[in-house]
Design an enzyme around this catalytic site. Structure first.
Site, short mmCIF file in Angstrom:
data_model
loop_
_atom_site.label_atom_id
_atom_site.label_comp_id
_atom_site.label_asym_id
_atom_site.label_seq_id
_atom_site.Cartn_x
_atom_site.Cartn_y
_atom_site.Cartn_z
N LYS A 1 2.20 7.10 9.54
CA LYS A 1 1.02 7.10 8.89
C LYS A 1 0.42 8.43 9.21
O LYS A 1 0.10 8.65 10.20
CB LYS A 1 0.14 6.15 8.89
N ASP B 1 -2.56 8.65 4.22
CA ASP B 1 -3.86 7.57 4.22
C ASP B 1 -5.03 8.41 3.95
O ASP B 1 -5.86 8.25 5.10
CB ASP B 1 -3.76 6.51 5.33
N LYS C 1 -7.27 7.92 1.33
CA LYS C 1 -8.39 7.30 0.71
C LYS C 1 -9.17 8.24 -0.33
O LYS C 1 -10.36 8.14 -0.25
CB LYS C 1 -9.32 6.45 1.53
N ASP D 1 -13.17 10.09 -5.83
CA ASP D 1 -14.11 11.27 -6.42
C ASP D 1 -14.02 11.33 -8.01
O ASP D 1 -13.36 10.41 -8.67
CB ASP D 1 -13.53 12.45 -5.98
N THR E 1 -12.05 -3.41 4.94
CA THR E 1 -11.84 -4.74 5.80
C THR E 1 -13.11 -4.98 6.56
O THR E 1 -13.57 -5.59 7.20
CB THR E 1 -10.71 -5.18 6.44
N ARG F 1 -2.40 1.29 17.57
CA ARG F 1 -2.38 1.19 19.00
C ARG F 1 -1.21 0.45 19.62
O ARG F 1 -0.69 0.81 20.82
CB ARG F 1 -3.73 0.79 19.43
O1 C5P Z 1 -4.48 0.85 15.81
P1 C5P Z 1 -4.44 -0.21 14.65
O2 C5P Z 1 -3.09 -0.97 14.59
O3 C5P Z 1 -5.58 -1.13 14.73
O4 C5P Z 1 -4.24 0.85 13.66
C1 C5P Z 1 -4.17 0.51 12.30
C2 C5P Z 1 -4.32 1.64 11.25
O5 C5P Z 1 -4.31 0.99 10.02
C3 C5P Z 1 -5.25 2.47 11.51
O6 C5P Z 1 -4.84 3.60 11.21
C4 C5P Z 1 -6.21 2.17 10.55
O7 C5P Z 1 -7.08 3.15 10.07
C5 C5P Z 1 -5.47 1.62 9.48
N1 C5P Z 1 -6.43 0.38 8.64
C6 C5P Z 1 -6.82 -0.73 9.37
N2 C5P Z 1 -7.43 -1.53 8.58
C7 C5P Z 1 -7.86 -1.38 7.15
C8 C5P Z 1 -7.38 -0.17 6.76
C9 C5P Z 1 -6.67 0.89 7.19
O8 C5P Z 1 -6.79 -0.80 10.38
N3 C5P Z 1 -8.21 -2.18 6.57
#
Ligand code: C5P
Length: 237
Positions: free
Chosen positions: A39, A65, A67, A70, A125, A216
């Protein structure tokens, strides 16, 4: 268009969340072959732009991603600008409305069989019922998610980005064909960071996720490739 994944590693999307292109390239190289996609999100794209997509795409198909949200003409133009980067998936906000999504789909079709999947984001979320109400939307977040999901798919979205809490609802309502991409998952026993309501990768897949997004837990691990392989091994076949 990228096909739905078969096999476990193919379900993984590792989020390369960094503003540093050299680090992104190193992460992408280490994760090649361990994930279905990588991603590129707003942090990396805003820092390094299209060259970041090119760099990551040398190692795996890219989930871009960005998003988009517009007016239809502008979103269609953005899709036109992104197509030469050959992303496998691009995100846009369902709240942009049916005409915006239809314009994006029409533009994406110009790439033919190689076109990216268009994935709609419904209610972020991070937005709870009170925050949604403050924007003038009186509906429960889950009702608004379903409303926007139906609208997006009817207008031409190939799938949705949704939380683990929504995946079973959306799969039941929208059927097997729609692509569901699910972030906010955490391996059993790992720290949740700032993700409030998580599920394990296996739970998300069992509920109907096609792909799961992890940042992460993979990228901050001492050995990202081994960690990705270990997560894939927990998934149902
Ligand atoms: O580090 P982590 O696993 O929390 O990262 C989750 C990824 O998914 C990040 O790139 C974050 O921007 C994305 N994301 C999220 N929750 C969402 C939409 C996207 O954690 N509802």
């Amino acid at each position: 268009m990228i096909a739905k994944p078969t096999g476990t590693a193919a379900r993984l999307i590792a989020a390369i969340d960094t503003g540093d292109l050299a680090r992104a390239e190193a992460l992408a190289a280490s994760l090649a072959g361990r994930c279905g996609l990588l991603k590129v999100g707003l942090e990396l794209f805003c820092a390094a732009g299209p060259p970041a997509v090119d760099a990551v795409a040398r190692h795996a198909p890219v989930f871009l991603d960005v998003k988009l949200h517009d007016i239809p003409n502008t979103v269609a133009g953005a899709i036109r600008s992104l197509l030469p980067l050959r992303p496998a998936m691009v995100t846009l906000h369902a709240a942009g409305g049916a005409a915006m999504i239809a314009a994006a789909r029409a533009e994406a079709e110009r790439a033919g069989a190689e076109r990216p999947l268009l994935l709609a984001v419904t209610v972020l979320t991070s937005i709870d019922a009170a925050t949604l109400a403050a924007t003038g939307v009186a509906a429960l977040p889950s009702d608004q998610v379903l409303r926007l999901a139906r609208l997006a798919v009817a207008a031409g979205a190939d799938g949705l980005v949704c939380s683990p809490q929504e995946v079973a609802l959306l799969r039941a309502a929208l059927g097997p064909a729609v692509a569901l991409v699910v972030p906010g998952v955490r391996p059993a026993g790992s720290v949740s960071d700032d993700q409030a309501r998580t599920a394990t990768p296996a739970e998300a897949v069992a509920a109907g996720a096609d792909w799961i997004v992890l940042g992460r837990p993979i990228t901050a691990a001492p050995d990202p490739a081994a960690t990705a392989a270990a997560i894939a091994a927990t998934l149902p076949p």
